[in-house]
Design a protein around this motif. Structure first.
Motif, short mmCIF file in Angstrom:
data_model
loop_
_atom_site.label_atom_id
_atom_site.label_comp_id
_atom_site.label_asym_id
_atom_site.label_seq_id
_atom_site.Cartn_x
_atom_site.Cartn_y
_atom_site.Cartn_z
N MET A 1 4.02 -2.28 3.09
CA MET A 1 3.19 -2.35 1.97
C MET A 1 3.39 -1.40 0.86
SD MET A 1 0.34 -3.63 0.25
CE MET A 1 -0.73 -4.75 1.50
N ILE A 2 3.87 -0.06 1.32
CA ILE A 2 4.35 0.92 0.08
C ILE A 2 5.39 0.33 -0.38
CG2 ILE A 2 5.34 3.11 -0.14
CD1 ILE A 2 2.06 2.72 0.24
N THR B 1 9.76 10.06 0.27
CA THR B 1 10.15 8.75 0.89
C THR B 1 9.04 7.77 0.98
OG1 THR B 1 10.10 9.52 3.09
CG2 THR B 1 12.05 10.16 1.99
N GLY B 2 9.30 6.62 1.56
CA GLY B 2 8.34 5.48 1.54
C GLY B 2 7.53 5.87 2.78
N ASP B 3 8.15 6.31 3.99
CA ASP B 3 7.46 7.04 5.12
C ASP B 3 6.51 8.07 4.67
OD1 ASP B 3 8.82 5.10 6.75
OD2 ASP B 3 10.17 6.42 7.36
N SER C 1 0.76 9.34 3.93
CA SER C 1 -0.48 9.74 2.99
C SER C 1 -1.42 8.74 2.52
CB SER C 1 0.07 10.31 1.70
OG SER C 1 -0.90 10.97 0.91
N VAL C 2 -0.72 7.78 2.23
CA VAL C 2 -1.87 6.56 2.14
C VAL C 2 -2.44 6.02 3.22
CG1 VAL C 2 -2.07 4.31 0.82
CG2 VAL C 2 -0.32 5.94 -0.23
N VAL D 1 19.32 6.94 1.48
CA VAL D 1 18.49 7.94 1.99
C VAL D 1 17.12 7.62 1.46
CG1 VAL D 1 18.18 10.41 2.03
CG2 VAL D 1 20.33 9.62 1.89
N GLY D 2 16.91 7.16 0.40
CA GLY D 2 15.40 6.57 -0.18
C GLY D 2 14.85 8.08 -0.96
N GLY D 3 13.78 7.73 -1.29
CA GLY D 3 13.41 8.27 -2.45
C GLY D 3 12.90 7.89 -3.58
#
Length: 143
Positions: free
Chosen positions: A39-40, A25-27, A32-33, A59-61
């Motif tokens: 920004m992601i 997911t974006g979060d 990690s970044v 849900v994302g991903g």
């Protein structure tokens, strides 16, 4: 010294995570970044537009649209870095044409800058996301 935007390294980091992690997911990527999820999302939008990732709504991903062995650093670089004119270097606008340097610098410098960009692109094209992930694993194993 001018630097290439950090979007490139964040995009490589993002795609590396997606290629080795399930339910990325974006979060998760932002953590990690170590950057803001906004920004992601921006980077993910660029990668999606370039045809490198598929983003699942709701849900994302995200998932890769090509195998990691078929995505080069050049593909990633082009997805997030180059301006609309596809030139890495820009020549300053409106030099003084009354000056012999100002009148000729763009034409003379352009050749060198095009050669430098070609060398960078050739090098980036030699490394796939898969090869980069292998080196990350080697580094992790040697710790």
């Amino acid at each position: 010294m001018m630097q290439i935007s950090s979007r490139f390294s964040m995009a490589v980091h993002t795609l590396s995570l997606i290629s080795v992690s399930k339910d990325c997911t974006g979060d998760f990527i932002a953590a990690s970044v170590n950057t803001n999820p906004v920004m992601i999302r921006k980077i993910m939008g660029m990668l999606k537009k370039a045809g490198l990732v598929e983003i699942r709504p709701g849900v994302g991903g995200a998932s890769l649209l090509r195998p990691p062995g078929e995505i080069t650093l050049l593909d990633i670089y082009r997805a997030v870095q180059l301006a609309g004119d596809k030139q890495l270097f820009r020549i300053h606008e409106h030099p003084n044409i009354q000056c012999p340097i100002g009148r000729n610098i763009e034409q003379v410098l352009q050749h060198e800058l095009q050669a430098a960009q070609a060398a960078l692109e050739q090098r980036l094209a030699q490394t796939t996301l898969s090869a980069l992930n292998d080196r990350v694993q080697e580094n992790e194993s040697s710790r």
